[in-house]
Scaffold this active site. Structure first.
Site, PDB file in Angstrom:
ATOM      1  CD  GLU A   1      -3.160  -2.309   7.374  1.00 13.63           C
ATOM      2  OE1 GLU A   1      -2.099  -2.545   6.794  1.00 13.63           O
ATOM      3  OE2 GLU A   1      -3.790  -1.250   7.223  1.00 13.63           O
TER       4      GLU A   1
ATOM      5  CE  LYS B   1      -0.045   3.177   4.825  1.00 15.95           C
ATOM      6  NZ  LYS B   1       0.047   3.249   6.268  1.00 15.95           N
TER       7      LYS B   1
ATOM      8  CD  GLU C   1      -2.718   5.461   6.867  1.00 19.99           C
ATOM      9  OE1 GLU C   1      -2.744   5.513   5.624  1.00 19.99           O
ATOM     10  OE2 GLU C   1      -1.805   4.901   7.499  1.00 19.99           O
TER      11      GLU C   1
ATOM     12  N   GLY D   1       3.000   2.373  10.799  1.00 22.40           N
ATOM     13  CA  GLY D   1       3.944   3.474  10.621  1.00 22.40           C
ATOM     14  C   GLY D   1       4.683   3.867  11.889  1.00 22.40           C
TER      15      GLY D   1
ATOM     16  CB  SER E   1       5.787  -1.655  11.945  1.00 23.17           C
ATOM     17  OG  SER E   1       5.422  -0.317  12.196  1.00 23.17           O
TER      18      SER E   1
ATOM     19  CG  HIS F   1      -5.658   1.960   5.430  1.00 24.61           C
ATOM     20  ND1 HIS F   1      -5.181   2.877   6.341  1.00 24.61           N
ATOM     21  CD2 HIS F   1      -4.661   1.071   5.217  1.00 24.61           C
ATOM     22  CE1 HIS F   1      -3.935   2.546   6.649  1.00 24.61           C
ATOM     23  NE2 HIS F   1      -3.590   1.465   5.987  1.00 24.61           N
TER      24      HIS F   1
ATOM     25  CG  ASN G   1      -1.735   1.229   1.392  1.00 24.86           C
ATOM     26  OD1 ASN G   1      -1.793   2.052   0.470  1.00 24.86           O
ATOM     27  ND2 ASN G   1      -2.371   1.399   2.549  1.00 24.86           N
TER      28      ASN G   1
HETATM   29  P1  13P Z   1       3.373   0.468   7.625  1.00 20.12           P
HETATM   30  O1  13P Z   1       3.876  -0.831   7.022  1.00 20.12           O
HETATM   31  O2  13P Z   1       4.091   1.667   7.098  1.00 20.12           O
HETATM   32  O3  13P Z   1       3.299   0.393   9.113  1.00 20.12           O
HETATM   33  O4  13P Z   1       1.858   0.638   7.092  1.00 20.12           O
HETATM   34  C1  13P Z   1       0.970  -0.420   7.210  1.00 20.12           C
HETATM   35  C2  13P Z   1      -0.263  -0.067   6.490  1.00 20.12           C
HETATM   36  O5  13P Z   1      -1.029   0.792   6.911  1.00 20.12           O
HETATM   37  C3  13P Z   1      -0.553  -0.772   5.225  1.00 20.12           C
HETATM   38  O6  13P Z   1      -1.832  -0.510   4.778  1.00 20.12           O
END
Ligand code: 13P
Length: 253
Positions: free
Chosen positions: A170, A11, A100, A176, A216, A98, A9
């Site tokens: 997640e 982003k 976010e 992150g 992560s 997601h 992903n």
């Molecule tokens: P990270 O791998 O940067 O922690 O992000 C995970 C994520 O949100 C994938 O959709």
């Protein structure tokens, strides 16, 4: 047997040129590898990159995926991108729910239901994300949070529709942050999700559903995470922006 998948992903990262370079690198490195043909590989670049990237990757090997889609099919929705538009440029799956998008764009279950329906109506797969916040885990509410997130959206689908769903667990506190869920924490939640799928549908569907871990995930922890019985791969953020790291994670299997 359910499919093992490693999904990137991206982003809101990379401009078009860097995105094409990254996708080409992943594609070339992947095609040069042997012994990992059975691992599904997914990349989810920004909308603006999708057409160009579809032309530089082997679309039979890499599943081109979008990070979002509109709740409606067409019309006066300025700035939105419909599932049909995505399908028409070669997209095969869409990430929905997601954390976010839930957090920053206030996407509630009602919105997510509409989006999943749009994706299904266009015969694409959905990567449906769920995950608890740190305070919810500290209060030991994490199982209930995940159950509600699934019940409010994907458990409302028919068996045939659910067949097109990939679940991504997640934990928000791991996204992150550099803090990964331990492999035992991931396994515990994945097994719980699979049990819920069995209760809502049946054992066969539960056994066939791919459940990804995200948060992560990187080359240094993917081997241990993916070794767990119910962890069927990963949804990778930061580490999917480096072709070598992403390939290392795919090769964890
Ligand atoms: P990270 O791998 O940067 O922690 O992000 C995970 C994520 O949100 C994938 O959709």
């Amino acid at each position: 047997m359910r499919k093992k998948i490693v999904a990137g992903n991206w982003k809101m990262n990379t401009n078009l040129q860097d995105g094409i370079y990254l996708a080409s690198s992943i594609n070339n490195k992947l095609l040069a590898e042997t012994g990992i043909d059975e691992i599904g590989v997914v990349i989810a670049p920004p909308f603006t990159h999708l057409i160009a990237i579809s032309k530089v990757i082997n679309n039979d090997r890499i599943c081109l995926t979008a990070q979002n889609c509109a709740t409606e099919s067409k019309g006066a929705y300025t700035g939105e991108v419909s599932a049909e538009m995505l399908k028409s440029v070669g997209v095969k799956a869409v990430i929905i729910g997601h954390s976010e998008r839930r957090e920053y764009y206030k996407e509630c279950s009602e919105v997510l239901n509409k989006k999943v329906k749009q994706v299904l109506a266009n015969d694409m797969k959905t990567i449906f994300c769920c995950g608890e916040k740190l305070d919810q885990r500290k209060a030991e509410n994490h199982f209930e949070v995940i159950k509600n997130q699934l019940e409010e959206v994907v458990f409302k689908l028919s068996e045939n529709e659910f067949d097109k769903i990939i679940i991504a667990y997640e934990p928000i506190w791991a996204i992150g942050t550099g803090v990964t869920a331990s492999s035992d924490q991931a396994q515990e939640m994945h097994a719980y999700i699979r049990k819920l799928i069995a209760e809502n549908f049946n054992n066969t569907i539960a056994e066939n559903t791919t459940i990804l871990y995200g948060g992560s995930c990187k080359p240094s922890n993917s081997v241990e995470l993916f070794a767990k019985a119910d962890v069927d791969g990963g949804l990778i953020g930061g580490a999917s922006l480096k072709a070598n790291d992403f390939l290392e994670i795919i090769k964890s299997y």
